[in-house]
Design an enzyme around this catalytic site. Sequence first.
Site, PDB file in Angstrom:
ATOM      1  N   HIS A 163       0.840  -1.199   0.000  1.00 16.91           N
ATOM      2  CA  HIS A 163       0.000   0.000   0.000  1.00 16.91           C
ATOM      3  C   HIS A 163       0.873   1.247   0.000  1.00 16.91           C
ATOM      4  O   HIS A 163       2.036   1.198   0.425  1.00 16.91           O
ATOM      5  CB  HIS A 163      -0.886   0.044   1.254  1.00 16.91           C
ATOM      6  CG  HIS A 163      -1.954  -0.995   1.304  1.00 16.91           C
ATOM      7  ND1 HIS A 163      -2.149  -1.808   2.394  1.00 16.91           N
ATOM      8  CD2 HIS A 163      -2.894  -1.357   0.398  1.00 16.91           C
ATOM      9  CE1 HIS A 163      -3.168  -2.625   2.177  1.00 16.91           C
ATOM     10  NE2 HIS A 163      -3.632  -2.376   0.960  1.00 16.91           N
ATOM     11  N   CYS A 247      -2.523   0.586   9.683  1.00 14.17           N
ATOM     12  CA  CYS A 247      -3.532  -0.377   9.234  1.00 14.17           C
ATOM     13  C   CYS A 247      -4.555  -0.729  10.289  1.00 14.17           C
ATOM     14  O   CYS A 247      -5.663  -1.182   9.975  1.00 14.17           O
ATOM     15  CB  CYS A 247      -2.871  -1.692   8.816  1.00 14.17           C
ATOM     16  SG  CYS A 247      -1.510  -1.580   7.686  1.00 14.17           S
TER      17      CYS A 247
END
Length: 256
Positions: A163, A247
Site C-alpha cells: 500500500h 492499518c
Amino acid sequence: MITGAALVRVPSSRLADGIVTHIARTPVDVELARRQHDDYRAALDGAGWSVVDVAPADDCPDSVFVEDTLVVCDDLAVLTRPGAKERRPEIAGARAAAEALLLDVVEIRAPGTLDGGDVLQVGDRVYVGVGGRTNKEGFEQLQRHLATRGRTASPVALHGVLHLKSAVTALPDGTLVALPNLVDIQALPQLLPVEEEGGCHLVPLGDERVLIAASAPRTADLIHQLGFAPVVVDISEYEKLEGCVTCLSVLVPPIS
C-alpha cells in the site's frame, strides 16, 4: 483533548492465515498479537481517542487491518472495495460502524477497487497509491467523492509495496516521511527519507504525538529531535503480515 473516535477491530482467530504479498510468510503468534492489539488500543485511548470496536469478522483473517475498509474525510465515510476479493466481507462491519457515527456513507463500486491503506490525507491534499490493491477506477471514484469535501486527490505509482502508506506517511506538520525507493517520488512533495521500514509508518494522534512501531527506534529518535512526541507500540506480529501502525485503526476526528 481529542474527542474523536478510533475505529479498531479485534484480530481474527485465523490471523496467521492472513495474506502476504511482498514478503515471505513466517509464523504468527496469535496470542501475542492479541496482547499487542490491546496495547495499541491503550495507546489510542491514552492519546485521547475514544476507541470504538467494529464488529468482529472472525472468518476474515485480515479483518484486524480495519483501515483498508473505510476512508474517512470530515463527515464523509467512503466504504472501500478491497483489491483482494476475500477481504470484501469485511465491509459490512465498517458500514455499520460508520452509520453508527452518523457519517455520510458512500461506497466504491465495481469495477473499482480501493484499499484504505493506499489513501494518505495531508491537509487538503490526498495521495492515492495505484497499481497494487487499488486500481484506476477506484481512484477516480474516490477522487470524485473527496472533491465534495474540498479535497484534491492525486495518484501515486507503487513499486513492490502493498500500500502507499506502507511506504510513505506524514508528520503532524505535513512533512512526508518515506522509503523513497518504493514510490513514485515525482508525484509527491519533498520527502524526509528514513532507513527503517517501520519508520515510514506514522499515525499523527493530535498535538505533537505520533504513533510509531517499536521496530523503528532510530526514526522515533529522529521524530523526537524534530520536536514531536513518539508513542511507541510493538506490532511485530502484524508486521509479519505486511501490517503497520496505520492499518490497525481508522481515526474519525471530531467534526467542528
